[in-house]
Design a protein around this motif. Structure first.
Motif, PDB file in Angstrom:
ATOM      1  N   LYS B 123       0.952  -1.104  -0.013  1.00  0.00           N
ATOM      2  CA  LYS B 123       0.037   0.256   0.061  1.00  0.00           C
ATOM      3  C   LYS B 123       0.864   1.272  -0.301  1.00  0.00           C
ATOM      4  N   SER B 124       2.018   1.331   0.579  1.00  0.00           N
ATOM      5  CA  SER B 124       2.862   2.485   0.770  1.00  0.00           C
ATOM      6  C   SER B 124       4.378   1.950   1.187  1.00  0.00           C
ATOM      7  N   HIS B 125       5.259   3.018   0.962  1.00  0.00           N
ATOM      8  CA  HIS B 125       6.560   2.824   1.111  1.00  0.00           C
ATOM      9  C   HIS B 125       7.355   4.052   1.518  1.00  0.00           C
ATOM     10  N   ASN B 126       7.763   4.054   2.521  1.00  0.00           N
ATOM     11  CA  ASN B 126       8.436   5.351   2.826  1.00  0.00           C
ATOM     12  C   ASN B 126       7.408   6.649   2.918  1.00  0.00           C
ATOM     13  N   ASN B 127       6.117   6.291   3.421  1.00  0.00           N
ATOM     14  CA  ASN B 127       5.039   7.269   3.565  1.00  0.00           C
ATOM     15  C   ASN B 127       4.636   7.476   2.074  1.00  0.00           C
ATOM     16  N   ARG B 128       5.002   6.941   0.998  1.00  0.00           N
ATOM     17  CA  ARG B 128       4.448   7.406  -0.302  1.00  0.00           C
ATOM     18  C   ARG B 128       3.551   6.155  -0.709  1.00  0.00           C
ATOM     19  N   LYS B 129       2.547   6.637  -1.310  1.00  0.00           N
ATOM     20  CA  LYS B 129       1.584   5.410  -1.995  1.00  0.00           C
ATOM     21  C   LYS B 129       2.058   4.750  -2.967  1.00  0.00           C
ATOM     22  N   VAL B 130       1.744   3.400  -3.021  1.00  0.00           N
ATOM     23  CA  VAL B 130       2.219   2.565  -4.157  1.00  0.00           C
ATOM     24  C   VAL B 130       1.310   1.928  -4.781  1.00  0.00           C
ATOM     25  N   ARG B 131       1.125   1.972  -6.053  1.00  0.00           N
ATOM     26  CA  ARG B 131       0.075   1.674  -7.133  1.00  0.00           C
ATOM     27  C   ARG B 131       0.369   0.904  -8.180  1.00  0.00           C
ATOM     28  N   TRP B 132      -0.342   0.003  -8.808  1.00  0.00           N
ATOM     29  CA  TRP B 132      -0.193  -0.546 -10.169  1.00  0.00           C
ATOM     30  C   TRP B 132      -1.038   0.285 -11.133  1.00  0.00           C
ATOM     31  N   PHE B 133      -0.223   0.725 -12.306  1.00  0.00           N
ATOM     32  CA  PHE B 133      -1.050   1.313 -13.301  1.00  0.00           C
ATOM     33  C   PHE B 133      -0.823   0.469 -14.465  1.00  0.00           C
ATOM     34  N   PRO B 134      -1.989   0.218 -15.383  1.00  0.00           N
ATOM     35  CA  PRO B 134      -1.791  -0.336 -16.463  1.00  0.00           C
ATOM     36  C   PRO B 134      -0.716   0.502 -17.695  1.00  0.00           C
ATOM     37  N   ILE B 135      -0.303  -0.339 -18.327  1.00  0.00           N
ATOM     38  CA  ILE B 135       0.877   0.465 -19.136  1.00  0.00           C
ATOM     39  C   ILE B 135       0.073   1.387 -20.218  1.00  0.00           C
ATOM     40  N   ASN B 136      -1.304   1.163 -20.608  1.00  0.00           N
ATOM     41  CA  ASN B 136      -1.820   2.146 -21.355  1.00  0.00           C
ATOM     42  C   ASN B 136      -2.485   3.143 -20.786  1.00  0.00           C
ATOM     43  N   LEU B 137      -2.433   3.459 -19.372  1.00  0.00           N
ATOM     44  CA  LEU B 137      -3.167   4.455 -18.684  1.00  0.00           C
ATOM     45  C   LEU B 137      -2.078   4.837 -17.454  1.00  0.00           C
ATOM     46  N   LEU B 138      -0.972   5.292 -18.024  1.00  0.00           N
ATOM     47  CA  LEU B 138      -0.059   5.856 -16.943  1.00  0.00           C
ATOM     48  C   LEU B 138      -0.150   7.265 -16.693  1.00  0.00           C
ATOM     49  N   PRO B 139       0.034   7.585 -15.428  1.00  0.00           N
ATOM     50  CA  PRO B 139       0.163   8.864 -14.959  1.00  0.00           C
ATOM     51  C   PRO B 139       1.055   9.727 -15.426  1.00  0.00           C
ATOM     52  N   GLU B 140       1.434  11.032 -15.031  1.00  0.00           N
ATOM     53  CA  GLU B 140       2.586  11.584 -15.053  1.00  0.00           C
ATOM     54  C   GLU B 140       3.597  11.224 -14.372  1.00  0.00           C
ATOM     55  N   LEU B 141       4.912  11.176 -15.011  1.00  0.00           N
ATOM     56  CA  LEU B 141       6.096  10.440 -14.264  1.00  0.00           C
ATOM     57  C   LEU B 141       7.162  11.478 -14.058  1.00  0.00           C
ATOM     58  N   ALA B 142       7.865  11.378 -13.075  1.00  0.00           N
ATOM     59  CA  ALA B 142       8.885  12.121 -12.446  1.00  0.00           C
ATOM     60  C   ALA B 142      10.114  11.927 -13.312  1.00  0.00           C
ATOM     61  N   PHE B 143      11.257  12.805 -13.208  1.00  0.00           N
ATOM     62  CA  PHE B 143      12.485  12.754 -13.756  1.00  0.00           C
ATOM     63  C   PHE B 143      12.296  12.313 -15.372  1.00  0.00           C
ATOM     64  N   ASP B 144      13.279  11.558 -15.737  1.00  0.00           N
ATOM     65  CA  ASP B 144      13.119  10.781 -17.110  1.00  0.00           C
ATOM     66  C   ASP B 144      12.173   9.391 -16.997  1.00  0.00           C
ATOM     67  N   HIS B 145      11.662   9.354 -15.900  1.00  0.00           N
ATOM     68  CA  HIS B 145      11.114   7.850 -15.785  1.00  0.00           C
ATOM     69  C   HIS B 145      10.023   7.643 -16.940  1.00  0.00           C
ATOM     70  N   GLU B 146       9.491   8.317 -17.661  1.00  0.00           N
ATOM     71  CA  GLU B 146       8.753   7.729 -18.708  1.00  0.00           C
ATOM     72  C   GLU B 146       9.599   7.289 -19.845  1.00  0.00           C
ATOM     73  N   LEU B 147      10.707   7.795 -20.012  1.00  0.00           N
ATOM     74  CA  LEU B 147      11.517   7.362 -21.308  1.00  0.00           C
ATOM     75  C   LEU B 147      12.116   6.060 -20.660  1.00  0.00           C
ATOM     76  N   ILE B 148      12.606   6.105 -19.287  1.00  0.00           N
ATOM     77  CA  ILE B 148      12.916   4.667 -18.927  1.00  0.00           C
ATOM     78  C   ILE B 148      11.886   3.557 -18.960  1.00  0.00           C
ATOM     79  N   LEU B 149      10.560   3.870 -18.726  1.00  0.00           N
ATOM     80  CA  LEU B 149       9.535   3.048 -18.815  1.00  0.00           C
ATOM     81  C   LEU B 149       9.346   2.659 -20.265  1.00  0.00           C
ATOM     82  N   ARG B 150       9.318   3.593 -21.021  1.00  0.00           N
ATOM     83  CA  ARG B 150       9.097   2.936 -22.238  1.00  0.00           C
ATOM     84  C   ARG B 150      10.114   2.106 -23.063  1.00  0.00           C
TER      85      ARG B 150
END
Lengths: 243, 243
Positions: B123-150
């Motif tokens: 549910k959370s990690h270091n007080n931050r929520k943790v969630r699954w996202f389907p790969i075709n419904l991604l939220p906005e991502l930090a840093f270059d993490h969208e590039l990394i994920l793609r």
DNA sequence: CCAAAAGTGTTTGCAATACACCCATGC
DNA sequence: GCATGGGTGTATTGCAAACACTTTTGG
């Protein structure tokens, strides 16, 4: 210029000489005080990454340092971070002897580059001999460079089956037989000339020129060139098509 | 414990929930002094590499920190070294706000891991929520993490076509339809059930059990399991065969 | 005229594709 | 008995593989 102490780049430079796939290696011979050979082997070419430098740029810089070439196809293929990478006795002896300021643990990003071997004329670099070796006649290699090289080759083979990167290893104008020899050298197989040509004929980005080989003592072959534009276009078309 | 300041590892954690291919992401919401939201997006999970630590181990450590899981399939897929990776204003705000001691330029080695999403209950990690996202419904991502994920997804797709790694995303016992849905989710295609099963039937490492689904309100499907032993054997045989 | 590589078509088998209906279960 | 997904076979097409001889040039 500052360096990132624990990070380096190693380049596996592949070259094709119309017969074999070769790798460019740098001699590493260690002499003692009486100029006797302590050991002798070869290394890939690598270097530190500078502070504020993208490893991709570092790879370009390192390749250019060695060969003087620009605009060379390069591909990052793996990063090597074993803590044992530099700990073999021989390698430590070398590091100590040259008083290299290298930490115990260096992570290295691996790149391979593809060049027409005939474009390169290097004899030595930093007083060390530089030589091409066919990939099936490799000498003993320093550090974990054999591991790096094998991985590079594995990744090159995978990539070659997916994208027409082989042409980077040929001169601008080439014959179909040269392409065949190239694929055979990289993949370690033999192809039937007729079937191979049939396949190439479907690749519209391999475009025939109105030109033939000259001064060969056999029937001169038609010359072709690789058109990146046509390739990119055909690739987009394909993506548009399937869903 | 000392860290290597300019080197980190980022993990793209893929999970399959019998319908979608998902990625595990960590919430990054920044609040100001009045507890108003400054911005809110998500990150991959990553961390520094420790001094004397193989990045491969770091990836295992990071995955275990987040999920508590061991013996998970992981694959290093690319190293990201752009000097602009962390320089977006939002990202700098975040780094300053948390007083994170991060240099301007950090090179990050990317790994993806494959797990059965049902095995993970976070549910959370270091007080931050943790969630699954389907790969075709991604939220906005930090840093270059969208590039990394793609890139991770691209490399996963390539790998999936070459090796039977998909089973890592399923429970030990699975139905053939689950395998089909999995392949469809990863590759973003549809397959014909009959043809797909014909293909699986040729893969002797997908072995039928004397067991069926229970408590499903339709004809219960036969259960199968993936045998790594049989796979390795059949692969060796194949290599022995071609030259 | 000889050596060397270029160039060219057809047949065969296998693998990918397309396609429609009956079956077993829970509710 | 009905809704839901499980399970099965055949015909067609396209692609890969096997295979042998003629052509052009330089020496």
């Amino acid at each position: 210029m500052d360096i990132i102490p624990n990070l380096s780049v190693d380049c596996v430079i592949f070259g094709f000489d119309s017969k074999n796939l070769n790798v460019l290696l740098v001699d590493r011979t260690l002499f003692d005080k009486n100029k006797n050979v302590v050991f002798s082997d070869f290394t890939l070419t690598g270097n530190h990454v500078l502070a504020g430098e993208d490893p991709d740029e570092a790879a370009v810089r390192i390749l250019n340092d060695l060969t003087g070439l620009h605009d060379i196809y390069m591909e990052q293929f793996h990063t090597f971070g074993s803590t044992e990478r530099l700990t073999r006795e021989k390698d430590q002896t070398w590091i100590n002897h040259l008083k290299l300021n290298i930490p115990q643990h260096v992570i290295s990003v691996g790149y391979y580059s593809l060049i027409d071997a005939n474009k390169v004329k290097i004899k030595s670099h930093n007083n060390r001999k530089v030589r091409w070796f066919p990939i099936n006649l490799l000498p003993e290699l320093a550090f974990d460079h054999e591991l790096i090289l094998r991985k590079a080759l594995e990744m090159l083979r995978i990539k070659l089956r997916q994208e027409p990167i082989g042409f980077e290893l040929l001169a601008d104008k080439f014959t179909l037989t040269q392409v065949q020899r190239l694929y055979e050298a990289i993949l370690g197989t033999k192809f039937d000339a007729r079937n191979f040509r049939k396949k190439l004929a479907q690749m519209h980005y391999v475009v025939p020129l109105d030109e033939k080989q000259t001064s060969v003592r056999h029937k001169p072959a038609k010359l072709y060139l690789f058109s990146r534009e046509v390739y990119e276009r055909s690739r987009r078309d394909r993506f548009d098509f399937d869903i």
